[in-house]
Design a protein around this motif. Structure first.
Motif, PDB file in Angstrom:
ATOM      1  N   GLU A 103       0.907   3.720   3.526  1.00 34.08           N
ATOM      2  CA  GLU A 103       0.667   3.759   4.971  1.00 34.08           C
ATOM      3  C   GLU A 103       1.691   2.928   5.744  1.00 34.08           C
ATOM      4  OE1 GLU A 103      -3.504   4.216   6.661  1.00 34.08           O
ATOM      5  OE2 GLU A 103      -3.894   3.013   4.865  1.00 34.08           O
ATOM      6  N   ASN A 104       2.770   2.532   5.078  1.00 32.67           N
ATOM      7  CA  ASN A 104       3.787   1.696   5.713  1.00 32.67           C
ATOM      8  C   ASN A 104       4.761   2.536   6.522  1.00 32.67           C
ATOM      9  OD1 ASN A 104       3.569  -1.293   4.458  1.00 32.67           O
ATOM     10  ND2 ASN A 104       2.977   0.228   2.925  1.00 32.67           N
ATOM     11  N   THR A 105       4.230   3.167   7.551  1.00 32.06           N
ATOM     12  CA  THR A 105       5.039   4.007   8.424  1.00 32.06           C
ATOM     13  C   THR A 105       4.860   3.562   9.868  1.00 32.06           C
ATOM     14  OG1 THR A 105       3.212   5.599   8.582  1.00 32.06           O
ATOM     15  CG2 THR A 105       4.886   6.007   6.897  1.00 32.06           C
ATOM     16  N   ASN A 106       5.840   3.889  10.697  1.00 26.24           N
ATOM     17  CA  ASN A 106       5.774   3.601  12.137  1.00 26.24           C
ATOM     18  C   ASN A 106       5.488   2.126  12.439  1.00 26.24           C
ATOM     19  OD1 ASN A 106       6.130   6.388  12.712  1.00 26.24           O
ATOM     20  ND2 ASN A 106       3.939   6.727  12.384  1.00 26.24           N
ATOM     21  N   GLY A 107       6.102   1.245  11.639  1.00 29.98           N
ATOM     22  CA  GLY A 107       5.940  -0.190  11.886  1.00 29.98           C
ATOM     23  C   GLY A 107       4.674  -0.783  11.325  1.00 29.98           C
ATOM     24  N   ASN A 108       3.879  -0.008  10.579  1.00 32.41           N
ATOM     25  CA  ASN A 108       2.651  -0.539   9.986  1.00 32.41           C
ATOM     26  C   ASN A 108       2.975  -1.327   8.714  1.00 32.41           C
ATOM     27  OD1 ASN A 108       1.145   0.820  11.949  1.00 32.41           O
ATOM     28  ND2 ASN A 108       1.027   2.668  10.680  1.00 32.41           N
ATOM     29  N   TYR A 109       2.055  -2.196   8.330  1.00 31.19           N
ATOM     30  CA  TYR A 109       2.200  -2.912   7.059  1.00 31.19           C
ATOM     31  C   TYR A 109       0.903  -2.786   6.274  1.00 31.19           C
ATOM     32  CZ  TYR A 109       2.644  -6.520   3.538  1.00 31.19           C
ATOM     33  OH  TYR A 109       2.686  -7.182   2.337  1.00 31.19           O
ATOM     34  N   LYS A 110       1.030  -2.341   5.066  1.00 30.02           N
ATOM     35  CA  LYS A 110      -0.120  -2.241   4.163  1.00 30.02           C
ATOM     36  C   LYS A 110       0.353  -2.711   2.796  1.00 30.02           C
ATOM     37  CE  LYS A 110      -4.428  -0.722   3.878  1.00 30.02           C
ATOM     38  NZ  LYS A 110      -5.256   0.160   4.624  1.00 30.02           N
ATOM     39  N   GLU A 111      -0.268  -3.745   2.297  1.00 30.61           N
ATOM     40  CA  GLU A 111       0.218  -4.390   1.063  1.00 30.61           C
ATOM     41  C   GLU A 111       0.100  -3.491  -0.149  1.00 30.61           C
ATOM     42  OE1 GLU A 111      -0.511  -8.508  -1.515  1.00 30.61           O
ATOM     43  OE2 GLU A 111      -1.699  -8.093   0.280  1.00 30.61           O
ATOM     44  N   ASN A 112      -0.940  -2.661  -0.197  1.00 29.41           N
ATOM     45  CA  ASN A 112      -1.183  -1.832  -1.370  1.00 29.41           C
ATOM     46  C   ASN A 112      -1.277  -0.351  -0.980  1.00 29.41           C
ATOM     47  OD1 ASN A 112      -1.529  -4.038  -3.325  1.00 29.41           O
ATOM     48  ND2 ASN A 112      -3.403  -4.499  -2.142  1.00 29.41           N
ATOM     49  N   PRO A 113      -1.074   0.531  -1.955  1.00 33.70           N
ATOM     50  CA  PRO A 113      -1.227   1.966  -1.679  1.00 33.70           C
ATOM     51  C   PRO A 113      -2.644   2.301  -1.234  1.00 33.70           C
ATOM     52  CG  PRO A 113      -0.070   1.617  -3.754  1.00 33.70           C
ATOM     53  CD  PRO A 113      -0.590   0.284  -3.331  1.00 33.70           C
ATOM     54  N   THR A 114      -2.776   3.399  -0.491  1.00 30.03           N
ATOM     55  CA  THR A 114      -4.059   3.844   0.029  1.00 30.03           C
ATOM     56  C   THR A 114      -4.503   5.106  -0.710  1.00 30.03           C
ATOM     57  OG1 THR A 114      -3.502   2.986   2.226  1.00 30.03           O
ATOM     58  CG2 THR A 114      -5.276   4.613   2.108  1.00 30.03           C
ATOM     59  N   LYS A 115      -5.783   5.174  -1.026  1.00 28.77           N
ATOM     60  CA  LYS A 115      -6.312   6.356  -1.702  1.00 28.77           C
ATOM     61  C   LYS A 115      -6.348   7.533  -0.722  1.00 28.77           C
ATOM     62  CE  LYS A 115     -10.103   8.039  -4.578  1.00 28.77           C
ATOM     63  NZ  LYS A 115     -11.408   7.734  -5.211  1.00 28.77           N
ATOM     64  N   ASN A 116      -5.897   8.681  -1.203  1.00 28.60           N
ATOM     65  CA  ASN A 116      -5.839   9.880  -0.368  1.00 28.60           C
ATOM     66  C   ASN A 116      -7.163  10.624  -0.458  1.00 28.60           C
ATOM     67  OD1 ASN A 116      -5.012  12.009   1.188  1.00 28.60           O
ATOM     68  ND2 ASN A 116      -3.439  12.746  -0.222  1.00 28.60           N
ATOM     69  N   SER A 117      -7.815  10.801   0.671  1.00 30.89           N
ATOM     70  CA  SER A 117      -9.121  11.474   0.682  1.00 30.89           C
ATOM     71  C   SER A 117      -9.001  12.964   0.379  1.00 30.89           C
ATOM     72  CB  SER A 117      -9.799  11.278   2.044  1.00 30.89           C
ATOM     73  OG  SER A 117      -8.974  11.785   3.085  1.00 30.89           O
ATOM     74  N   ASP A 118      -7.842  13.549   0.610  1.00 32.02           N
ATOM     75  CA  ASP A 118      -7.588  14.958   0.306  1.00 32.02           C
ATOM     76  C   ASP A 118      -6.270  15.053  -0.459  1.00 32.02           C
ATOM     77  OD1 ASP A 118      -7.200  17.657   0.123  1.00 32.02           O
ATOM     78  OD2 ASP A 118      -7.242  18.051   2.289  1.00 32.02           O
ATOM     79  N   PRO A 119      -6.309  15.120  -1.795  1.00 32.47           N
ATOM     80  CA  PRO A 119      -5.078  15.112  -2.603  1.00 32.47           C
ATOM     81  C   PRO A 119      -4.152  16.296  -2.337  1.00 32.47           C
ATOM     82  CG  PRO A 119      -6.992  14.598  -3.974  1.00 32.47           C
ATOM     83  CD  PRO A 119      -7.511  15.069  -2.656  1.00 32.47           C
TER      84      PRO A 119
END
Length: 824
Positions: free
Chosen positions: A298-314
């Motif tokens: 989710e590290n897009t558009n200036g966001n910061y997320k330390e860990n990967p995010t689970k995708n609700s729709d693969p």
């Protein structure tokens, strides 16, 4: 008084019996001279004068009048219809029959039945029907072309097993290939939006005589729309808009054209916004998780997320969306009766484009990259083109083009577990000057000599730097430290100069055969300078490389009768190493590409034969082209070995990897065949289709060549009922076995194909290769009025999941797109 009476009678007679028709070019609105005008019995045969006028008073009211010119389709029209149209006739360069007018092969208008090379033409009407989201999607519909995608915002065309810098892209007579066009996969084809195209032409096979370096697999020539002149002042505008469900695409294009008698202008602005792509759910290939995205960054558009995010729709491919804006401004000014000027300004820019295949790359089972984006891809073109038509013995016609291009691209990367973000920025300035001329050697133009020159200078700047993110309460608050980053290309700057001259000779040996031959001399000079040696040490930091090549072509067309045509071509091509071949540094899949300043040109020697057979009064055409290309001194990326036989290691962005470089090898071959058909079943029904098979292997290492697609093809049928048109199509790909992938070079992305376990364990994983796939599609359009039409397409009707060969992103699932065109 008596003299006055006779004068009045004479004037009345002239007004009664003189019926002058003006013949105009439908594309430009300019007059067309030397047009043959005749009836079916050939008892009347006259010619338009220098003002494009011809007197048709000799023809009967309902008699068919034929207009014929070598550069235009033959027009047959009743005299009564001409009268209704106020004695104005328009000729078009796009034939309604099956013999197109082609511009790219000889850099001048020529009928396809005099061309030996395999060609393909897609006109504006067909582009509107295909309704592609990008120009890469347009190219994928052309017989013989396969398109690879590493991310959705891209598309790398493959022609005859050649890709990227072995295929030449041209727009409006200006080569797009520049000094940093890389080997592997190239995404620049999307920087010309399809909404601005008048047509696209493809020349298959080595075309180095007319186009110089890079044209090994072929030439893709984009022609953008050109404004037309008008006897009366006109302002014409058009609005195009489309929505697609598979990625929530919204595309809008606005075009405004001003037509005057002495000048014309066309302005076109296009914007496309693409959301994340949805892959197909139906997995006929049998691999339930292949291509699914279970975690994303989710590290897009200036966001910061330390860990990967689970995708609700693969099946939703996160990090594939982007947007693009394109602007075209073109002026057309006739300077004199025989001289025209075109001024062409183009600008294309994108948002950041996520590099999808790198964002799903795993390291020890976890996502490797938190950020991997292409920065905005920007292309600026400013060109002026002088069109000369003196119709003299020493010069029939010619074109002189002066152009400037500015291209910018960048790469932004950061790994999970690190706050260090690296930036690599490239800028290329390209100055080009080329001329192409044609001289008739006989009055009937059965023998023609063409010649030309080309100069192109590339100035490359490569910059790199790193910044450490400052994170406060889970948000990015500026940067805390700077650090050094290895530049992608020589940090001291580099340049690439190409200069060439060519001569081409064409002769009609008889009414049934045409011979074409040509020769070109090209010289290239490369200079590169490295400054910082923190990461890479070279034996020479300041290099110059000079290469020359002579290439030739010989083509023969034989038409035993009006329904048969047999073509044969012998041609050679070459590609001189550019800055990317010599000086690129990058990492992928644990391999680090390092500079090799000793790379020399690669050469191609090609033989091909083609047949065309016409049926049903030339309403149906079948064609086939088979070719064999020998590559000599071919360039391939390979490992660098130490003296003891072990693989050399190289550090890149804090990690060690295997050192690889572009290297000259021995010989290899690529062979294949494309068979196609096109025609009318009846007045209402049309059908077309093609099959392409390609095979390539190295003679020296016995490996498969990279970028060789599996068997692929398409078949479609269309029905036209005045205002309503609809059709159906089938697209398919055969399986490509893993044994047919080039593993060493890595361009085929074998590691992105499905994994199958050997002996039921996960310790020794082997790859399946590229699975076969088939998709079905429907399309329809309806003309509501003369100013408004709507169109709809339903692609991948069965929602199949598939991935194109060598691609890093799944293809779109079921997609409904609806568009409309409004003319004002």
């Amino acid at each position: 008084m008596r003299n006055l009476f006779f004068t009045i009678v004479l004037l009345m007679s002239g007004a009664t019996f003189s019926q002058s028709v003006k013949v105009l070019d439908k594309e430009t609105g300019k007059i067309v001279k030397n047009v043959s005008v005749f009836n079916d019995q050939q008892t009347i045969n006259i010619t338009t004068n220098d003002k494009g006028l011809v007197d048709i008073s000799q023809f009967k009211k309902e008699e068919i009048v034929s207009f014929s010119h070598i550069a235009y389709a033959v027009l047959r029209v009743k005299k009564s219809t001409i009268v209704k149209n106020n004695y104005v006739v328009y000729l078009t360069k796009q034939s309604e029959q099956l013999d197109e007018i082609v511009l790219s092969v000889f850099k001048k208008a020529e009928k396809s039945n005099r061309i030996a090379e395999q060609i393909a033409v897609v006109n504006a009407k067909e582009i509107q029907k295909i309704s592609p989201q990008t120009s890469a999607d347009l190219l994928a519909t052309i017989p013989g072309i396969k398109v690879q995608k590493s991310q959705f915002g891209g598309g790398s065309p493959v022609i005859r097993g050649m890709e990227s810098n072995r295929v030449l892209l041209v727009v409006d007579g200006v080569r797009m290939n520049n000094a940093i066009y890389r080997k592997g996969h190239l995404q620049n084809s999307i920087t010309v939006t399809p909404n601005m195209l008048d047509k696209t032409e493809v020349v298959f096979g080595p075309s180095s005589v007319l186009y110089g370096s890079d044209a090994l697999g072929g030439v893709i020539h984009y022609y953008t729309k050109t404004p037309k002149l008008s006897e009366n002042e006109e302002v014409i505008s058009q609005l195009f808009s489309r929505f697609s469900t598979v990625n929530h695409e919204i595309t809008t294009n606005v075009t405004a054209e001003i037509r005057k008698q002495k000048w014309a202008s066309l302005t076109s602005i296009s914007y496309s916004g693409f959301g994340d792509l949805k892959a197909g759910k139906r997995r006929s290939h049998g691999f339930k998780d292949w291509g699914k995205v279970f975690f994303y960054s989710e590290n897009t558009n200036g966001n910061y997320k330390e860990n990967p995010t689970k995708n609700s729709d693969p099946n939703l491919l996160r990090n594939t969306g982007y947007n693009q804006t394109d602007v075209l401004q073109k002026f057309f000014v006739p300077l004199s009766k025989n001289t025209d000027l075109k001024i062409n300004l183009q600008y294309s820019t994108t948002s950041n484009i996520p590099r999808f295949d790198r964002l799903i790359e795993l390291n020890k089972g976890e996502l490797k990259f938190a950020e991997w984006n292409y920065g905005p891809q920007k292309r600026l073109l400013i060109s002026s083109q002088l069109l000369l038509n003196p119709n003299k013995n020493w010069l029939d016609n010619g074109t002189v083009t002066v152009a400037y291009q500015n291209l910018k691209e960048s790469r932004i990367q950061r790994k999970f577990g690190s706050l260090e973000r690296s930036y690599r920025e490239e800028a290329v300035d390209v100055f080009s000057f080329n001329g192409d001329f044609s001289v008739p050697l006989t009055t009937n133009k059965k023998r023609t000599l063409s010649y030309g020159f080309e100069f192109a200078y590339n100035d490359v700047k490569s910059n790199s730097y790193g910044k450490e993110l400052n994170i406060v309460n889970g948000e990015i608050k500026g940067f805390s430290n700077d650090f050094k980053v290895q530049s992608r290309y020589p940090d001291g700057g580099s340049s690439y100069l190409s200069s060439a001259v060519y001569v081409d000779y064409r002769q009609d040996l008889s009414s049934k055969s045409t011979l074409n031959s040509g020769i070109r001399f090209t010289n290239t000079n490369l200079h590169a300078k490295w400054i910082d040696e923190t990461f890479i040490q070279l034996p020479d930091k300041d290099i110059n490389a000079n290469h020359s090549a002579v290439t030739a072509t010989l083509g023969y067309v034989y038409k035993p009768n009006t329904n048969w045509q047999i073509n044969s071509v012998l041609s050679s091509g070459f590609r001189s190493p550019n800055i990317d071949d010599v000086g690129r540094v990058r990492e992928k899949s644990g391999n680090v590409t390092v500079p090799n300043i000793l790379v020399t040109p690669e050469f191609a020697y090609n033989a091909e034969v083609g047949i065309l057979k016409y049926f049903n009064d030339r309403k149906f055409r079948f064609g086939a082209n088979a070719f064999y290309t020998l590559l000599d001194n071919y360039i391939q990326r390979d490992f660098i070995y130490n003296a003891n036989g072990t693989k050399q290691q190289q550090t890149f962005d804090g990690e060690d990897g295997n050192a690889v470089s572009n290297q000259n090898k021995g010989t290899a071959y690529i062979t294949g065949v494309t068979a196609s058909y096109l025609g009318r079943i009846s007045n209402r029904w049309k059908t077309s289709g093609f099959l392409t098979y390609t095979k390539g292997k190295t003679y020296d290492t016995k490996e498969p060549m990279s970028s060789i697609p599996p068997l692929f093809g398409q078949f479609e049928v269309n029905y036209n009922a005045d205002k309503l048109e609809f059709g159906a199509n089938i697209r398919f790909n055969a399986k490509k076995d893993i044994e047919d992938f080039n593993i060493t070079e890595g361009i085929d992305n074998h590691d992105l194909t499905p994994v199958i376990n050997k002996n039921g364990t996960t310790e020794q994983e082997i790859y399946f290769g590229s699975p076969a796939w088939v998709t079905l599609g429907l399309n329809g359009s309806y003309v509501v009025s003369s100013n408004f039409s709507v169109q709809a397409r339903l692609d991948n009707l069965l929602d199949q999941h598939y991935i194109e060969f060598a691609s890093g992103v799944s293809s779109p699932g079921r997609n409904l797109s609806v568009s409309f065109v409004a003319n004002f």
